[in-house]
Each structure stands twice: as structure tokens, then as C-alpha cells.
Design an enzyme around this catalytic site. Structure first.
Site, mmCIF file in Angstrom:
data_model
loop_
_atom_site.group_PDB
_atom_site.id
_atom_site.type_symbol
_atom_site.label_atom_id
_atom_site.label_comp_id
_atom_site.label_asym_id
_atom_site.label_seq_id
_atom_site.Cartn_x
_atom_site.Cartn_y
_atom_site.Cartn_z
ATOM 1 N N ARG A 50 0.629 -0.921 0.373
ATOM 2 C CA ARG A 50 0.191 -0.177 -0.081
ATOM 3 C C ARG A 50 1.092 1.183 0.108
ATOM 4 N NH1 ARG A 50 0.374 -4.818 1.381
ATOM 5 N NH2 ARG A 50 0.384 -4.202 3.437
ATOM 6 N N CYS A 85 -5.033 -3.580 8.473
ATOM 7 C CA CYS A 85 -3.721 -2.517 7.933
ATOM 8 C C CYS A 85 -4.155 -0.663 7.953
ATOM 9 C CB CYS A 85 -3.244 -3.004 7.175
ATOM 10 S SG CYS A 85 -2.022 -2.289 5.635
ATOM 11 N N THR A 87 -2.809 1.513 6.219
ATOM 12 C CA THR A 87 -2.358 2.400 5.202
ATOM 13 C C THR A 87 -3.424 1.834 4.207
ATOM 14 O OG1 THR A 87 0.257 1.792 6.088
ATOM 15 C CG2 THR A 87 -0.590 2.442 3.951
ATOM 16 N N THR A 127 2.358 4.361 8.431
ATOM 17 C CA THR A 127 3.845 4.691 7.392
ATOM 18 C C THR A 127 3.764 6.049 6.625
ATOM 19 O OG1 THR A 127 1.534 4.089 6.165
ATOM 20 C CG2 THR A 127 3.290 1.945 6.745
ATOM 21 N N LYS A 167 8.025 -6.291 9.738
ATOM 22 C CA LYS A 167 7.597 -7.743 8.444
ATOM 23 C C LYS A 167 8.827 -8.507 7.647
ATOM 24 C CE LYS A 167 4.726 -4.388 6.307
ATOM 25 N NZ LYS A 167 3.656 -5.112 5.637
ATOM 26 N N CYS A 196 0.116 1.735 12.666
ATOM 27 C CA CYS A 196 0.298 0.466 12.216
ATOM 28 C C CYS A 196 0.033 -0.539 12.540
ATOM 29 C CB CYS A 196 1.905 0.722 10.889
ATOM 30 S SG CYS A 196 2.558 -0.731 10.396
#
Length: 238
Positions: A50, A85, A87, A127, A167, A196
């Protein structure tokens, strides 16, 4: 209130989806297995990044896969949708227009909760894409709350925590998180949003400092309520 089935648009990333399921389970006021929410997790880690798309670093839009996921979940009976999520909520208008199911929005719900809790200035950890679109900034402004975002140096630390630690399945560098927290406190922030879901993973699996409100906990609480269940834990800043 009628109890509804929850659909989770997941895999954005996978660890955040797993943590979201754990939060749903822990936060639902349930005495037996049968008291929990009927939930469908559609984990699609191949959904394009994203942030890369929003920043113009990729032309591969995540929207088609997000729409396909939402419609698939709705066709399977989901009446409420959640995306672990933050974003991805840049595309909330398109998703809400495409399905009948209610899309729970943790961005606006987090801002509303912070206003209700009496906070005044909020630091935003998110983010690059979420900050670029201004998701939390707009929501906080609508609640008449002041906010601050990281400078370039500290935003790099936030992105390192998200992309290089969580991640990649690595423990978070908590010194980076604390350095960013100190920056926000120096700007006068009395609370900070973990905006986030990878940052939420850090809070749920490691010991973080004081003053953070986890937007994914807010998402879990409001999803529980939207499905007609009771939430036994109200999200609070530490």
C-alpha cells in the site's frame, strides 16, 4: 443486538492478521467457545504494498485485490469487515461503496476515542503512505485535536521498525521506538498512536514504554461491537 459474521481482509501483513485474531479473542466478553465471533480470515499477502503505491514508487495498485477480498468475504456471509492494515484505509471509500457490509474504520474510531479520553496533542507513528495521505491527521483534526508527525530522522526509525523488524519476522529495536517517543514528548504530545498494525505487533509481543494507544486494539474493539458482541477490554493508552 443481532450477532453478525466478521470478515477480515488479511495478509497485509500476515503477522498483523494473526495478532488481530488474538486481540479479537482476548477482547471479546466470552465464557465459552460458542460465545466468540464467527470470523472469516481471507489472508492475501500477495496484495501489492500500500505504501509503495501511495508514494508513487509502484504502479501496482492494491485496490483490485482489496475489492476482490471484500466481495469474497461478503459473498461468504460477512456483514462486518475489518482490515488489520491502517494504510489500506486509504481505500476505504472505494471499498465501502463496493459492498453492503460495514467496514469498521480504526482511523476515525481512534481519533474519537482520544477525544473522549481527554487528550490534547497526539503523536502519529505510521507508514510513509499513511502520513502522506493524511489519514490520522484528518481524523484528529475533525475531533479538534492537535497532532505532530515525526521529522525525517525519526520517520526512518518508524519505517525500520515496520519493514526491517516486524515484516521480516525480527524482534523490534525498542531503542528506536523509545527515541521516537522522546521526540514526540518533546513536541508536547501527551499520547501517541501506534498507527500501523506492525507497530501493534510490537506492543502485543514486546514491552513498550508509556503513552501509546494501539489503533489495532481500537479496530478489534469496534469490530466486536459492530458484530453485536460485548467487548470486555476498552483500548487505553498505557
Amino acid at each position: 443486538m443481532e450477532q453478525k459474521k466478521l470478515g477480515i481482509i488479511g495478509g497485509l501483513g500476515p503477522m498483523a492478521s494473526a495478532q488481530f485474531l488474538a486481540l479479537l479473542t482476548a477482547m471479546t466478553d466470552a465464557q465459552t467457545d460458542q460465545d466468540h465471533i464467527e470470523t472469516i480470515l481471507y489472508s492475501r499477502p500477495a496484495t501489492p504494498d500500500r505504501t509503495a503505491f501511495l508514494l508513487g514508487k509502484s504502479t501496482d495498485s492494491p485496490l483490485p485485490k482489496l475489492l476482490e477480498s471484500a466481495k469474497t468475504l461478503e459473498n461468504m456471509g460477512a456483514e462486518v469487515l475489518a482490515m488489520p492494515c491502517m494504510t489500506a484505509y486509504s481505500f476505504s471509500a472505494e471499498l465501502s461503496a463496493a459492498v453492503r457490509a460495514k467496514l469498521v474504520n480504526p482511523i476515525t474510531e481512534t481519533a474519537s476515542l482520544l477525544r473522549m479520553q481527554g487528550h490534547r496533542k497526539i503523536g502519529i507513528l505510521a507508514t510513509d503512505g499513511t502520513l502522506q495521505v493524511g489519514l490520522f491527521q484528518k481524523a484528529l483534526s475533525a475531533q479538534e485535536l492537535a497532532f505532530c508527525v515525526p521529522d525525517e530522522k525519526h520517520q526512518k526509525l518508524v519505517m525500520h521498525l515496520i519493514y526491517e523488524n516486524v515484516k521480516k519476522g525480527q524482534p523490534a529495536d525498542l531503542d528506536m521506538l523509545e527515541e521516537t517517543a522522546r521526540y514526540f514528548r518533546a513536541q508536547g504530545a501527551d499520547r501517541m498512536i501506534l498507527g500501523c498494525t506492525e507497530l501493534s505487533v510490537i506492543k502485543q509481543t514486546q514491552t513498550v514504554g508509556e503513552g501509546f494507544l494501539d489503533a489495532m486494539e481500537v479496530l478489534a474493539a469496534r469490530a466486536i461491537e459492530a458484530c453485536g458482541y460485548r467487548c470486555k477490554i476498552e483500548p487505553m493508552a498505557l
